[in-house]
Write a protein that holds these residues in place. Structure first.
Motif, PDB file in Angstrom:
ATOM      1  N   ASN A 165     -50.196 -17.969 -95.768  1.00  0.00           N
ATOM      2  CA  ASN A 165     -50.055 -17.977 -97.049  1.00  0.00           C
ATOM      3  C   ASN A 165     -48.596 -17.542 -96.590  1.00  0.00           C
ATOM      4  OD1 ASN A 165     -53.340 -17.360 -97.750  1.00  0.00           O
ATOM      5  ND2 ASN A 165     -52.856 -16.004 -97.026  1.00  0.00           N
ATOM      6  N   GLY A 166     -47.676 -18.296 -96.567  1.00  0.00           N
ATOM      7  CA  GLY A 166     -46.476 -18.506 -96.652  1.00  0.00           C
ATOM      8  C   GLY A 166     -45.674 -16.984 -96.000  1.00  0.00           C
ATOM      9  N   ASP A 167     -46.088 -16.180 -95.317  1.00  0.00           N
ATOM     10  CA  ASP A 167     -45.657 -15.316 -95.102  1.00  0.00           C
ATOM     11  C   ASP A 167     -45.118 -15.301 -93.553  1.00  0.00           C
ATOM     12  OD1 ASP A 167     -47.151 -13.304 -96.333  1.00  0.00           O
ATOM     13  OD2 ASP A 167     -48.297 -12.888 -94.315  1.00  0.00           O
ATOM     14  N   LEU A 168     -43.763 -15.131 -93.101  1.00  0.00           N
ATOM     15  CA  LEU A 168     -42.715 -15.573 -91.992  1.00  0.00           C
ATOM     16  C   LEU A 168     -43.222 -15.218 -90.641  1.00  0.00           C
ATOM     17  CD1 LEU A 168     -39.404 -13.321 -93.253  1.00  0.00           C
ATOM     18  CD2 LEU A 168     -40.406 -15.627 -93.989  1.00  0.00           C
ATOM     19  N   TYR A 169     -43.156 -16.081 -90.021  1.00  0.00           N
ATOM     20  CA  TYR A 169     -43.642 -16.025 -88.601  1.00  0.00           C
ATOM     21  C   TYR A 169     -42.477 -15.505 -88.060  1.00  0.00           C
ATOM     22  CZ  TYR A 169     -47.375 -19.484 -88.954  1.00  0.00           C
ATOM     23  OH  TYR A 169     -48.519 -20.145 -88.932  1.00  0.00           O
ATOM     24  N   PHE A 170     -42.563 -14.641 -87.262  1.00  0.00           N
ATOM     25  CA  PHE A 170     -41.492 -14.143 -86.068  1.00  0.00           C
ATOM     26  C   PHE A 170     -41.456 -14.442 -84.902  1.00  0.00           C
ATOM     27  CE2 PHE A 170     -41.231 -11.796 -89.718  1.00  0.00           C
ATOM     28  CZ  PHE A 170     -40.325 -11.290 -89.954  1.00  0.00           C
ATOM     29  N   VAL A 171     -41.297 -15.278 -83.955  1.00  0.00           N
ATOM     30  CA  VAL A 171     -40.990 -15.410 -82.165  1.00  0.00           C
ATOM     31  C   VAL A 171     -39.696 -15.500 -81.639  1.00  0.00           C
ATOM     32  CG1 VAL A 171     -42.316 -16.844 -84.162  1.00  0.00           C
ATOM     33  CG2 VAL A 171     -40.344 -18.204 -83.155  1.00  0.00           C
ATOM     34  N   SER A 172     -39.809 -15.661 -80.833  1.00  0.00           N
ATOM     35  CA  SER A 172     -38.790 -15.011 -79.567  1.00  0.00           C
ATOM     36  C   SER A 172     -39.109 -16.540 -78.685  1.00  0.00           C
ATOM     37  CB  SER A 172     -39.412 -14.113 -78.830  1.00  0.00           C
ATOM     38  OG  SER A 172     -39.748 -13.487 -78.725  1.00  0.00           O
ATOM     39  N   PRO A 173     -37.940 -17.456 -79.468  1.00  0.00           N
ATOM     40  CA  PRO A 173     -37.437 -18.706 -79.601  1.00  0.00           C
ATOM     41  C   PRO A 173     -36.888 -19.143 -77.774  1.00  0.00           C
ATOM     42  CG  PRO A 173     -35.630 -18.276 -80.106  1.00  0.00           C
ATOM     43  CD  PRO A 173     -36.775 -17.412 -80.225  1.00  0.00           C
ATOM     44  N   TYR A 174     -37.485 -20.150 -77.057  1.00  0.00           N
ATOM     45  CA  TYR A 174     -36.984 -20.236 -75.201  1.00  0.00           C
ATOM     46  C   TYR A 174     -36.665 -21.376 -74.902  1.00  0.00           C
ATOM     47  CZ  TYR A 174     -38.228 -15.896 -73.378  1.00  0.00           C
ATOM     48  OH  TYR A 174     -37.507 -14.863 -73.580  1.00  0.00           O
ATOM     49  N   ALA A 175     -36.770 -22.934 -76.166  1.00  0.00           N
ATOM     50  CA  ALA A 175     -36.263 -24.179 -75.967  1.00  0.00           C
ATOM     51  C   ALA A 175     -36.172 -24.749 -76.755  1.00  0.00           C
ATOM     52  CB  ALA A 175     -36.825 -24.472 -74.517  1.00  0.00           C
ATOM     53  N   LEU A 176     -35.726 -25.802 -76.633  1.00  0.00           N
ATOM     54  CA  LEU A 176     -35.897 -26.710 -77.688  1.00  0.00           C
ATOM     55  C   LEU A 176     -36.575 -28.190 -77.002  1.00  0.00           C
ATOM     56  CD1 LEU A 176     -33.255 -26.046 -80.707  1.00  0.00           C
ATOM     57  CD2 LEU A 176     -35.431 -26.362 -80.953  1.00  0.00           C
ATOM     58  N   SER A 177     -37.391 -29.534 -77.404  1.00  0.00           N
ATOM     59  CA  SER A 177     -37.543 -30.186 -76.588  1.00  0.00           C
ATOM     60  C   SER A 177     -38.204 -31.532 -77.851  1.00  0.00           C
ATOM     61  CB  SER A 177     -38.955 -30.020 -76.474  1.00  0.00           C
ATOM     62  OG  SER A 177     -39.865 -31.001 -74.897  1.00  0.00           O
ATOM     63  N   TRP A 178     -37.464 -32.324 -77.448  1.00  0.00           N
ATOM     64  CA  TRP A 178     -38.031 -33.401 -78.215  1.00  0.00           C
ATOM     65  C   TRP A 178     -39.256 -34.913 -78.212  1.00  0.00           C
ATOM     66  CZ3 TRP A 178     -33.527 -37.979 -78.809  1.00  0.00           C
ATOM     67  CH2 TRP A 178     -33.955 -38.494 -80.146  1.00  0.00           C
ATOM     68  N   ASP A 179     -40.097 -34.257 -77.824  1.00  0.00           N
ATOM     69  CA  ASP A 179     -41.614 -35.082 -77.492  1.00  0.00           C
ATOM     70  C   ASP A 179     -41.954 -35.537 -78.960  1.00  0.00           C
ATOM     71  OD1 ASP A 179     -43.313 -34.815 -75.043  1.00  0.00           O
ATOM     72  OD2 ASP A 179     -44.529 -34.894 -76.531  1.00  0.00           O
ATOM     73  N   ASP A 180     -42.225 -37.031 -77.861  1.00  0.00           N
ATOM     74  CA  ASP A 180     -43.124 -38.180 -79.502  1.00  0.00           C
ATOM     75  C   ASP A 180     -42.026 -38.303 -80.442  1.00  0.00           C
ATOM     76  OD1 ASP A 180     -44.928 -39.754 -79.772  1.00  0.00           O
ATOM     77  OD2 ASP A 180     -45.835 -38.145 -80.887  1.00  0.00           O
ATOM     78  N   GLU A 181     -40.845 -38.316 -80.933  1.00  0.00           N
ATOM     79  CA  GLU A 181     -39.873 -38.744 -81.544  1.00  0.00           C
ATOM     80  C   GLU A 181     -40.056 -37.567 -82.246  1.00  0.00           C
ATOM     81  OE1 GLU A 181     -40.085 -42.488 -83.340  1.00  0.00           O
ATOM     82  OE2 GLU A 181     -41.083 -43.010 -81.714  1.00  0.00           O
ATOM     83  N   ASN A 182     -40.200 -35.882 -81.999  1.00  0.00           N
ATOM     84  CA  ASN A 182     -40.821 -35.257 -83.104  1.00  0.00           C
ATOM     85  C   ASN A 182     -39.824 -34.234 -81.866  1.00  0.00           C
ATOM     86  OD1 ASN A 182     -41.724 -36.062 -85.485  1.00  0.00           O
ATOM     87  ND2 ASN A 182     -43.293 -35.929 -83.838  1.00  0.00           N
ATOM     88  N   TYR A 183     -38.868 -32.667 -82.506  1.00  0.00           N
ATOM     89  CA  TYR A 183     -38.690 -31.811 -82.086  1.00  0.00           C
ATOM     90  C   TYR A 183     -39.399 -29.872 -81.917  1.00  0.00           C
ATOM     91  CZ  TYR A 183     -33.496 -31.975 -80.842  1.00  0.00           C
ATOM     92  OH  TYR A 183     -31.836 -31.723 -79.894  1.00  0.00           O
TER      93      TYR A 183
END
Length: 328
Positions: A174-192
């Motif tokens: 419903n538009g509420d914020l996600y709060f997460v702990s980021p560990y990596a960025l991956s480029w897979d199947d042409e998407n980040y």
């Protein structure tokens, strides 16, 4: 003769013209340089040009000469060689996550790293217009912000959306914020994808960066991984097919020998290949069981067979049966 206000910039304009106008196939003589400098309102004598060229060489510009009836000067090497720039252009134009507008901006910047003649050859191979591109213009800056959060060991907040049948954004939670702990960025199947660790589920999960909005770095440290947990992005992307997750299981699969390249491309050269018979080999892999994993298996038809576990074989049969029933 009175010197112009640009006279102090002479060596900079000289460097600019050599970088922009010369390469191995396009050269300049000292007379050419003097004439070009006059366009900037700068007068120069031949001796001062020789001194400036020597200073530029000492600075690190690789200026070479070629003698014929005249002595021709050109920049022999650059930080990026032309084949490397072509590779960068190809990567940008093929990157679905980079928008059409940003692709053109990046390619123009890449072209500036070559001579003007070389830039023309780069421009001729650009075919961005008909590519499938992201429509979220902010993704370029979102990726940078997420990299900063990972480097600073901080959590991030964002809103996450999908598209509905009307191609309109529909926010999850419903538009509420996600709060997460980021560990990596991956480029897979042409998407980040942003890969995060969830303390609630004690596992990793991921989100499409182009479907994230309102990204902010939270002044709170990331959730620390359990003592026995070590994140390896290469292992994660091997077992999660096209970023569709599922329950992880160790499976044994038999492949026809003709598929060895496909298996190595997917799982890496370090994977152990077990000989089954003269025509087939088998591998044991830890994968996330999902419809995309089954789709990968299915593309090889009768040349592949899941040997274990029985539970995975049963799920695959159900997957095939559900597909068949669509056509009955």
């Amino acid at each position: 003769m009175a010197k112009s206000s640009n006279q102090k910039l002479k060596i900079l304009y000289l460097m600019k013209m050599l970088l922009e106008k010369t390469d191995e196939e396009n050269t300049m003589t000292v007379n050419d340089m003097i004439a070009e400098l006059e366009r900037y309102g700068i007068t120069a004598e031949r001796k001062s040009i020789y001194d400036d060229i020597e200073a530029l060489c000492h600075y690190g510009i690789d200026i070479a000469t070629r003698k014929s009836k005249t002595t021709d000067y050109f920049v022999a090497s650059r930080v990026f060689e032309l084949p490397e720039l072509k590779l960068l252009v190809d990567a940008v134009q093929c990157s679905k996550f980079v928008t059409y507008k940003k692709s053109n901006e990046l390619i123009k910047k890449i072209e500036s790293l070559a001579s003007s003649r070389q830039a023309m050859s780069l421009h001729r191979q650009v075919y961005v217009a008909n590519r499938v591109k992201a429509i979220n213009e902010n993704i370029y800056y979102n990726v940078d912000r997420l990299h900063v959060a990972i480097a600073e060991n901080k959590q991030v907040s964002f809103k996450y959306f999908d598209y509905d049948i009307k191609k309109e954004k529909k926010y999850r939670k419903n538009g509420d914020l996600y709060f997460v702990s980021p560990y990596a960025l991956s480029w897979d199947d042409e998407n980040y994808y942003l890969i995060t660790f969830s303390e609630k589920y004690n596992d990793f999960t991921h989100y499409r960066v182009d479907r994230m909005t309102n990204i902010e770095i939270v002044d709170q440290p990331r959730v620390i991984l359990p003592d026995d947990e070590y994140f390896n992005i290469a292992d994660y992307t091997k077992k999660v097919f096209n970023m569709f997750g599922g329950a992880e299981e160790i499976v044994k699969i038999s492949f026809h020998n003709s598929l060895v390249n496909a298996v190595i491309d997917r799982f890496g050269k370090d994977i152990t290949l077990e000989k089954v018979d003269e025509n087939n080999f088998a591998v044991r892999i830890n994968v996330a069981i999902s419809s995309t994993f089954f789709a990968w298996i299915f593309q090889f038809g009768s040349k592949v067979k899941i040997l274990s576990s029985e539970d995975v074989i049963k799920k695959y049969k159900c997957h095939l049966q559900d597909t068949i029933e669509q056509y009955e």
